[in-house]
Enzyme design. Structure first.
Site, PDB file in Angstrom:
ATOM      1  N   GLU A  51       0.824  -1.207   0.000  1.00 44.97           N
ATOM      2  CA  GLU A  51       0.000   0.000   0.000  1.00 44.97           C
ATOM      3  C   GLU A  51       0.860   1.260   0.000  1.00 44.97           C
ATOM      4  O   GLU A  51       0.571   2.217  -0.726  1.00 44.97           O
ATOM      5  CB  GLU A  51      -0.940   0.016   1.211  1.00 44.97           C
ATOM      6  CG  GLU A  51      -1.947  -1.125   1.231  1.00 44.97           C
ATOM      7  CD  GLU A  51      -1.460  -2.370   1.978  1.00 44.97           C
ATOM      8  OE1 GLU A  51      -2.311  -3.170   2.395  1.00 44.97           O
ATOM      9  OE2 GLU A  51      -0.224  -2.541   2.144  1.00 44.97           O
ATOM     10  N   CYS A  80      -2.216  -3.157   7.327  1.00 42.64           N
ATOM     11  CA  CYS A  80      -1.626  -3.183   8.667  1.00 42.64           C
ATOM     12  C   CYS A  80      -1.732  -1.787   9.278  1.00 42.64           C
ATOM     13  O   CYS A  80      -2.112  -0.834   8.589  1.00 42.64           O
ATOM     14  CB  CYS A  80      -0.168  -3.622   8.580  1.00 42.64           C
ATOM     15  SG  CYS A  80       0.942  -2.350   7.938  1.00 42.64           S
TER      16      CYS A  80
END
Length: 158
Positions: A57, A85
Site C-alpha cells: 500500500e 496493517c
C-alpha cells in the site's frame, strides 16, 4: 459511486503472488485507481530492499502521488490484496483516498505469520507500558520547529 471492480482487485492479487514468487517480499499487492484507470501498482518489497516501510500500500501510494503530483489521493480507490496493517492504514488515512477495498483479512494474514495485533494492542497502552520505551526529550527545544511552522507564510496545509 461506482461499485468495486473485480479486475482491479484481481490485479492486486496477481501482484501479490507474482512479486512474492519473484523474491521481492511478502504476498501483498495493491493498485490505485482514478477515473477507472490504474495509476499505480505496489507490492511488498520489505526483504528485497531492506526497507520495513515498503509495504504494498505504501509503495502504491508513493507511486500514485508521484503520478498525480500531489500528496493526496482525492477521488482515488485503493485495492489491496490484504486488509492494511496499522502502518499502511495510517499512510492511507494521510493520503485520503476515496475508498479502500481489500481481499484477505488481518486474521488471514496472522494465520500465515503476518500478525500485527500486537501493534493494535500497544497503541491502546499508556506510553510507559509499551514494549518499546518512548521518552519525551528536549521538548522545549523541539518546539522551535513547530513555532517556525506556525509563522511560515509559504506552508502548504495538509
Amino acid at each position: 459511486m461506482q461499485d468495486p471492480n473485480p479486475e482491479f482487485m484481481r490485479e492486486a492479487i496477481r501482484l501479490s503472488i507474482e512479486k512474492m514468487q519473484a523474491g521481492h517480499g511478502g504476498p501483498f499487492g495493491a493498485v490505485i485507481v482514478k477515473d477507472g484507470q490504474v495509476i499505480a501498482r505496489g507490492f511488498n518489497q520489505v526483504t528485497s530492499t531492506n526497507d520495513p516501510t515498503c509495504h504494498a500500500e505504501v509503495d502504491a501510494i508513493r507511486k500514485a502521488c508521484a503520478v498525480l503530483g500531489t500528496f493526496q489521493l482525492d477521488g482515488c480507490d485503493l485495492y489491496t490484496s490484504c486488509e492494511p496493517c496499522p502502518m499502511c492504514l495510517g499512510a492511507i488515512y494521510w493520503a485520503r483516498p476515496r475508498r479502500v477495498f481489500y481481499g484477505n483479512t488481518k486474521q488471514d494474514a496472522a494465520a500465515i505469520g503476518f500478525d500485527d495485533q500486537f501493534i493494535y494492542e500497544e497503541l491502546d497502552k499508556p506510553l510507559d507500558q509499551r514494549r518499546l520505551p518512548m521518552t519525551e526529550f528536549l521538548r522545549s527545544e523541539a518546539q522551535a520547529g513547530f513555532q517556525a511552522w506556525q509563522q511560515h507564510e509559504g506552508k502548504t496545509e495538509y
